[in-house]
Design an enzyme around this catalytic site. Structure first.
Site, PDB file in Angstrom:
ATOM      1  CB  CYS A   2       4.088  -4.971  -4.326  1.00 25.78           C
ATOM      2  SG  CYS A   2       4.881  -4.755  -2.712  1.00 25.78           S
ATOM      3  NE  ARG A   3      -0.556  -3.710  -7.912  1.00 26.25           N
ATOM      4  CZ  ARG A   3      -1.773  -4.250  -7.820  1.00 26.25           C
ATOM      5  NH1 ARG A   3      -2.630  -4.116  -8.820  1.00 26.25           N
ATOM      6  NH2 ARG A   3      -2.126  -4.922  -6.753  1.00 26.25           N
TER       7      ARG A   3
END
Length: 265
Positions: A2-3
Site C-alpha cells: 500500500c501507499r
C-alpha cells in the site's frame, strides 16, 4: 503493498496532500514508484480529526483515482491531523471493512506491509485478544488484527510499548506455529493529538518511510514523497519509531519487546 500519507499541523485542505501534488496519493494509487506493486487499486480511505475527539472516516472499495467523491471531499475538508491510505491487498477481500484506516474510539491506524504466514497464525492471534477488543474486529486483514493487538497491549497509555509488544506477539505466534517470523510494518496511527509512525521489518527490506516539513510549520509522514522537487524529504531508517506533536518530531529506535520473545523455545 500500500501507499499512505499523514499530516499534522495547522489545518489545511486534504487536497494539498491527497490529490493536488504532482505525485499525490491519488497519483501513487496507479503509479507508485517505491512500492512492490505500482498499482494500489483495492480501495482507499481517509481518517481526519476536527472538533470532536473521534476521527471522521471515509472508505470505499473503488480505486482512489476513479472516485469523484474523494476529490470533492478533499477540496472541502480542512484538518490539522489526517491519515490517508490507498490499498494494494496482500490478503483479505476487497471490502469496505478491509480498507484502511481503521478506527477505535479516538484512535486511527493504517499500515503498509504484511504478516508473513498470516493464515497459519491468525487464529492464535485472534484468540489471544481480550473479549472486549476481539469484539471490535470487523474485517479479515492482518493489518486490522495488528491494530487490535496494539489496543490490547495498552495503546491508549503507551503507544510505542504497545507496538513493540504487539510485534512480539506476532513473532512469538510464528515461532509457536513452526514458521520463520516475517513481518513488514510501516504504519501510522494517531489519537488526535500526536501522530506516530513505525518503520520495521524482520528482514532487511522494511517498506519505505519519509518525513518532511510542510507549510505553516506542519509536518508530513509518507510512504513515498508526493512532491520530489519541493520540500526536503528525510528517509526514516529501519527500526525507528516516530512521534510528531505540535512541539516537534522525535525519532527513536524501535524493536520488539524482549520479555515476550524470551519465552519462545
Amino acid at each position: 503493498m500500500c501507499r499512505w500519507a499523514a499530516y499534522l499541523g495547522e489545518a489545511v485542505f486534504l487536497e494539498d496532500i491527497i490529490t493536488a501534488p504532482c505525485h499525490s496519493l491519488i497519483a501513487q494509487s496507479h503509479c507508485a514508484q517505491e512500492a512492490k506493486s505500482p498499482t494500489n487499486g483495492d480501495g482507499f480511505g481517509l481518517a481526519w480529526y476536527g472538533d470532536r475527539p473521534e476521527p471522521g472516516l471515509y472508505r470505499d472499495i473503488l480505486p482512489a483515482w476513479s472516485d469523484p467523491n474523494l476529490k470533492s471531499l478533499c477540496r472541502q475538508i480542512k484538518s490539522g491531523l489526517f491519515l490517508a491510505h490507498v490499498r494494494a491487498s496482500t490478503g483479505g477481500a476487497t471490502s469496505r471493512m478491509n480498507c484502511h484506516p481503521f478506527i477505535s474510539g479516538r484512535w486511527s491506524f493504517m499500515h503498509n506491509g504484511q504478516i508473513g504466514g498470516f493464515e497459519k497464525i491468525r487464529r492464535a492471534l485472534e484468540n489471544s485478544l481480550s473479549d472486549e477488543v476481539f469484539d471490535q474486529r470487523e474485517g479479515t486483514t492482518d493489518s486490522e488484527l495488528f491494530f487490535l493487538l496494539m489496543i490490547d497491549e495498552g495503546l491508549s497509555t503507551d503507544p510505542q510499548g504497545a507496538v513493540s509488544r504487539g510485534t512480539s506477539r506476532v513473532l512469538e505466534a510464528s515461532h509457536r506455529a513452526g514458521i520463520e517470523p516475517s513481518l513488514k510494518l510501516t504504519t501510522a496511527f494517531s489519537d488526535g493529538q500526536a501522530l506516530h509512525a513505525v518503520r520495521y521489518a524482520t528482514d532487511d527490506h522494511a517498506p519505505t518511510l519519509y518525513t518532511s516539513a510542510f507549510r505553516n510549520g506542519g509536518r508530513c509522514v509518507v510512504s513515498e514523497p508526493f512532491d520530489r522537487d519541493g520540500g526536503e524529504w528525510q528517509a526514516i531508517p529501519p527500526a525507528s519509531f516516530v512521534t510528531m506533536t505540535a512541539d516537534g518530531t522525535s525519532i527513536r529506535p524501535f524493536a520488539p519487546a524482549t520479555n515476550k520473545l524470551a519465552v519462545v523455545g
